[in-house]
Enzyme design. Structure first.
Site, PDB file in Angstrom:
ATOM      1  N   HIS A 134       0.828  -1.202   0.000  1.00 42.25           N
ATOM      2  CA  HIS A 134       0.000   0.000   0.000  1.00 42.25           C
ATOM      3  C   HIS A 134       0.863   1.253   0.000  1.00 42.25           C
ATOM      4  CE1 HIS A 134       0.978  -0.520   4.260  1.00 42.25           C
ATOM      5  NE2 HIS A 134       0.649   0.754   4.456  1.00 42.25           N
ATOM      6  N   ASP A 136       0.557   5.101   1.700  1.00 44.13           N
ATOM      7  CA  ASP A 136      -0.189   5.674   2.809  1.00 44.13           C
ATOM      8  C   ASP A 136      -1.183   6.737   2.345  1.00 44.13           C
ATOM      9  OD1 ASP A 136       0.995   4.146   4.792  1.00 44.13           O
ATOM     10  OD2 ASP A 136       2.597   5.586   5.169  1.00 44.13           O
ATOM     11  N   HIS A 284       4.696   0.091   0.387  1.00 42.15           N
ATOM     12  CA  HIS A 284       5.415  -0.651   1.424  1.00 42.15           C
ATOM     13  C   HIS A 284       4.524  -1.720   2.038  1.00 42.15           C
ATOM     14  CE1 HIS A 284       3.604   2.868   3.405  1.00 42.15           C
ATOM     15  NE2 HIS A 284       3.518   2.142   4.500  1.00 42.15           N
ATOM     16  N   ARG A 299       5.234   6.739  13.699  1.00 40.85           N
ATOM     17  CA  ARG A 299       5.377   7.307  12.357  1.00 40.85           C
ATOM     18  C   ARG A 299       4.942   8.764  12.348  1.00 40.85           C
ATOM     19  NH1 ARG A 299       1.320   4.967   8.201  1.00 40.85           N
ATOM     20  NH2 ARG A 299       0.034   6.676   8.994  1.00 40.85           N
TER      21      ARG A 299
END
Length: 308
Positions: A134, A136, A284, A299
């Protein structure tokens, strides 16, 4: 007389997955850009087209303008950068990320010690759902420019993260497929990516805040000019203007392009390691192989622009 030995073979075929064996186009840099050395740090490539470790940069210190510029060039050229042995706090992490722009918040995910920090705490009681290729927040009109991820707790084994170069994925599509998807747009929605692990009532309350959005199937990177494949199985629901069956078939073909190992890099986390990736150029996948051990990551995401 020349004999066509292929005529001796019985008719046989397997369903076309859109990926064929043999040589691949592995172009790391945009057309016309030459590879140059880096003067302010040491860069060690981890993959042919994507992924490099940076040595000689302390992320706890403010970046000078020349260092920021050289790190940005490395990010554009390698798509994801790794920094080991960085004993930093989330405040350092946010300060580093702000060198690339304003930070975004994500009300759909648990927070760390500020609204700008997303905390992924996974163990046997809270399994991971990020083990899908995917990009983000493509369900937003302006998906993230990039992200800075640090592991707060590293499992004793497993828990790697993989990235794929979606410019290489696009370059290696058959010419007919590249022609077919030129100009197409696809719809992205947060619901399919979150419904498997979130309360439906919570998601329903957020639907007005995050309506479905359209993005080009192939986006142009705003800094390098490279064309990158911009659909993913977490958030892309259908291609605009195509019948559902045709849309599903084409998306399945495009989704699988990220699975080619030649387009990937795999990073084994160690204590105090940090990853910084270009969300405009990559997908990723967080490998979910560490249960029952805990894996905790934080993150910070940098706000991006509208894909074109």
């Amino acid at each position: 007389m020349t004999v066509d030995t292929r005529a001796l073979l019985r008719p046989a075929r397997v369903p076309d997955p859109g990926i064929l064996e043999g040589p691949r186009v592995l172009r790391r840099l945009p057309e016309g850009v030459e590879s140059r050395p880096y003067d302010l740090f040491t860069l060690r490539p981890l993959g042919r087209v994507i992924g490099a470790e940076i040595e000689g940069v302390d992320l706890a210190r403010p970046l000078t303008a020349p260092l920021r510029a050289e790190l940005n060039r490395a990010l554009l050229e390698w798509k994801v950068l790794f920094f080991r042995d960085q004993d930093i706090t989330s405040e350092h992490q946010r300060a580093f990320a702000r060198n690339w722009g304003e930070l975004e918040t994500n009300p759909l995910l648990p927070k760390g010690n500020s609204d700008e920090v997303t905390r992924f705490a996974r163990d046997a009681r809270m399994p991971a759902f990020e083990n899908i290729w995917h990009t983000d927040v493509t369900f937003r009109p302006n998906p993230a420019l990039g992200s800075v991820l640090r592991l707060v707790r590293v499992p004793p084994q497993g828990g790697d993260t993989m990235w794929a170069d979606m410019a290489a994925a696009y370059d290696n599509l058959p010419a007919g497929v590249r022609e077919r998807i030129t100009g197409l747009r696809a719809v992205h929605d947060f619901v399919p990516g979150f419904v498997r692990f979130s309360d439906p009532e919570f998601l329903a309350a957020r639907q007005a805040e995050f309506p479905p959005v359209e993005h080009p199937v192939v986006r142009t990177h705003p800094e390098t000019g490279r064309r990158t494949l911009f659909v993913n199985p977490a958030f892309t629901t259908h291609i605009v203007g195509l019948p559902r069956e045709e849309s599903d078939e084409l998306l399945r073909l495009l989704f699988v392009q990220a699975h080619v190992p030649e387009f990937q890099v795999r990073f084994r986390w160690t204590e105090n390691a940090v990853a910084f990736w270009d969300n405009r150029a990559t997908q990723h996948y967080a490998v979910n192989d560490y249960a029952p051990h805990a894996r905790i990551a934080e993150r910070v995401a940098i706000a991006g622009d509208r894909p074109y």
